[in-house]
Design a protein around this motif. Structure first.
Motif, short mmCIF file in Angstrom:
data_model
loop_
_atom_site.label_atom_id
_atom_site.label_comp_id
_atom_site.label_asym_id
_atom_site.label_seq_id
_atom_site.Cartn_x
_atom_site.Cartn_y
_atom_site.Cartn_z
N GLU A 137 0.81 -1.22 0.00
CA GLU A 137 0.00 0.00 0.00
C GLU A 137 0.84 1.27 0.00
OE1 GLU A 137 -2.52 -0.43 3.38
OE2 GLU A 137 -3.74 -2.03 2.47
N ASN A 138 2.15 1.13 0.13
CA ASN A 138 3.02 2.32 0.22
C ASN A 138 4.25 2.17 -0.66
OD1 ASN A 138 1.83 4.03 2.63
ND2 ASN A 138 1.78 1.89 3.29
N LEU A 139 4.06 1.68 -1.87
CA LEU A 139 5.19 1.47 -2.77
C LEU A 139 5.94 2.75 -3.07
CD1 LEU A 139 3.57 -1.03 -5.32
CD2 LEU A 139 5.21 -1.56 -3.51
N GLN A 140 5.26 3.89 -2.96
CA GLN A 140 5.90 5.18 -3.25
C GLN A 140 6.91 5.56 -2.17
OE1 GLN A 140 2.88 4.80 -2.08
NE2 GLN A 140 2.48 6.30 -0.49
N ARG A 141 6.93 4.81 -1.06
CA ARG A 141 7.86 5.12 0.02
C ARG A 141 8.93 4.03 0.18
NH1 ARG A 141 3.36 6.57 3.42
NH2 ARG A 141 4.03 5.04 4.97
N ILE A 142 9.12 3.25 -0.86
CA ILE A 142 10.21 2.26 -0.84
C ILE A 142 11.45 2.91 -1.45
CG2 ILE A 142 11.05 0.07 -1.77
CD1 ILE A 142 8.21 -0.94 -1.73
N TYR A 143 12.57 2.85 -0.73
CA TYR A 143 13.81 3.48 -1.19
C TYR A 143 14.98 2.49 -1.08
CZ TYR A 143 11.18 7.83 -0.64
OH TYR A 143 10.24 8.82 -0.74
N PRO A 144 16.03 2.73 -1.86
CA PRO A 144 17.22 1.88 -1.77
C PRO A 144 18.21 2.41 -0.75
CG PRO A 144 17.45 3.39 -3.61
CD PRO A 144 16.13 3.72 -2.95
N ILE A 145 18.93 1.51 -0.13
CA ILE A 145 20.03 1.88 0.77
C ILE A 145 21.21 0.96 0.46
CG2 ILE A 145 20.87 1.81 3.15
CD1 ILE A 145 18.35 2.94 4.11
N ILE A 146 22.38 1.53 0.28
CA ILE A 146 23.58 0.72 0.07
C ILE A 146 24.05 0.17 1.41
CG2 ILE A 146 25.92 0.66 -0.89
CD1 ILE A 146 23.76 1.37 -2.93
N VAL A 147 24.28 -1.13 1.48
CA VAL A 147 24.70 -1.75 2.73
C VAL A 147 25.93 -2.63 2.49
CG1 VAL A 147 22.37 -1.75 3.72
CG2 VAL A 147 23.15 -3.73 2.40
N GLY A 148 26.62 -2.93 3.57
CA GLY A 148 27.78 -3.81 3.52
C GLY A 148 27.39 -5.24 3.83
N PRO A 149 28.35 -6.15 3.78
CA PRO A 149 28.06 -7.58 3.95
C PRO A 149 27.49 -7.94 5.31
CG PRO A 149 30.44 -7.17 3.91
CD PRO A 149 29.78 -5.90 3.48
N LYS A 150 27.78 -7.16 6.34
CA LYS A 150 27.29 -7.49 7.68
C LYS A 150 25.80 -7.22 7.83
CE LYS A 150 31.65 -6.86 10.17
NZ LYS A 150 32.33 -6.15 11.28
N GLU A 151 25.22 -6.46 6.91
CA GLU A 151 23.80 -6.09 7.04
C GLU A 151 22.88 -6.85 6.10
OE1 GLU A 151 22.81 -1.86 8.33
OE2 GLU A 151 24.50 -1.55 6.96
N THR A 152 23.41 -7.75 5.30
CA THR A 152 22.57 -8.38 4.27
C THR A 152 21.80 -9.59 4.78
OG1 THR A 152 24.45 -9.73 3.54
CG2 THR A 152 24.11 -7.61 2.42
N LYS A 153 22.14 -10.12 5.92
CA LYS A 153 21.51 -11.36 6.40
C LYS A 153 20.00 -11.16 6.60
CE LYS A 153 21.79 -14.90 9.99
NZ LYS A 153 22.45 -15.33 11.25
N GLY A 154 19.22 -11.98 5.91
CA GLY A 154 17.78 -12.01 6.12
C GLY A 154 16.99 -10.95 5.38
N ILE A 155 17.66 -9.99 4.74
CA ILE A 155 16.92 -8.95 4.03
C ILE A 155 17.07 -9.13 2.52
CG2 ILE A 155 17.15 -7.32 5.93
CD1 ILE A 155 19.30 -5.86 4.33
N ALA A 156 16.18 -8.53 1.78
CA ALA A 156 16.23 -8.63 0.32
C ALA A 156 17.28 -7.67 -0.22
CB ALA A 156 14.87 -8.29 -0.27
N THR A 157 18.19 -8.15 -1.04
CA THR A 157 19.25 -7.30 -1.58
C THR A 157 19.54 -7.65 -3.04
OG1 THR A 157 21.02 -8.80 -0.86
CG2 THR A 157 20.40 -7.03 0.66
#
Length: 264
Positions: free
Chosen positions: A87-107
């Protein structure tokens, strides 16, 4: 008001409102709220500034209003779900992350040690979108990626800042959660910053709060710039990478240093 006094006011309000929650102090003037398996970090800087601008009689109400969505999530021990995202696709944004933050999230992989993650922005808080949420949305990861990129270029692109005139170090450090994301504007739209599409650019993305663009290639200047970048990588609670990358025609690769990096 002293910042630590304000931190105490916020922590006490949360514990009084949600008695079984836990509060952890983070080094970068932030707190972590936890209830059950659910937790969320809250940066206090903007909250503190807003609090100081209020009349004394309105400050307690201000704290309650700002913390209301956090309190709600703590009580139900969860953040957003796939329907909230849909319902809020207009508020989805990208964030650059390092390897320690990728566990369990979509990247989506950008380069070695660099990935694009996706968040739903709820004002003073952001929620990383995980893989189960993507599956339940029945959207492809590529679709979410493109939506986030489109939203980024609609809302978040900002001008390059000059950090060091003599060494020609530019970058982004606006302090608004999305500084690492602004690397994407250098990759996908360098002309927006007055840079040629064919020019090879050296950058560092040491943490979520800063991107360094290194325009001078003399060894002494590169070494000094790398010292700045690596210090920011080591001493930040949200580190990304201590490496130098090269941007060229939309591609991101590791930059081959002109000296023996092993002994640097």
């Amino acid at each position: 008001m002293d910042r630590q006094v304000f931190r105490k006011i916020v922590s006490e309000y949360i514990l009084e409102t949600v008695p079984k929650s836990l509060i952890y102090n983070l080094d970068n003037f932030a707190i972590r709220m936890k209830k059950g398996e659910y937790w969320i970090d809250l940066s206090l800087e903007n909250f503190y500034r807003g609090y100081c601008r209020q009349n004394a009689s309105l400050r307690q109400q201000y704290v309650a209003e700002v913390l209301a969505p956090f309190i709600k999530d703590l009580k139900r021990e969860s953040g957003v779900n796939h329907q909230d995202v849909k319902e809020n696709l207009q508020r989805i944004y990208p964030i650059i992350v390092g390897p320690k933050e990728t566990k369990g999230i979509a990247t989506t992989t950008l380069a070695e040690d660099l990935s694009v993650a996706y968040v739903l922005d709820e004002g003073m808080r952001i929620f990383f979108i995980d893989k189960p949420t993507i599956d339940r949305l029945e959207f492809s990861l590529e679709s979410i990626h493109q939506t986030a990129i489109d939203n980024f270029f609609r809302d978040l692109v900002k001008p390059l800042q000059l950090f060091d005139k003599n060494r020609e170090i530019y970058g982004f450090n606006y302090g608004d959660t999305y500084d690492s994301s602004r690397l994407l504007s250098l990759i996908l739209s360098p002309r927006q910053h007055g840079l040629s599409n064919s020019r090879r650019l050296q950058v560092m993305i040491p943490n979520r709060d800063v991107v360094l663009l290194l325009l001078r290639k003399e060894e002494s200047d590169l070494r000094q710039a790398m010292m700045i970048g690596r210090s920011s990588f080591i001493n930040n609670p949200y580190p990304i990478s201590g490496k130098v990358y090269e941007l060229h025609k939309g591609a991101v690769t590791l930059f081959q240093l002109p000296w023996d990096a092993e002994n640097y």
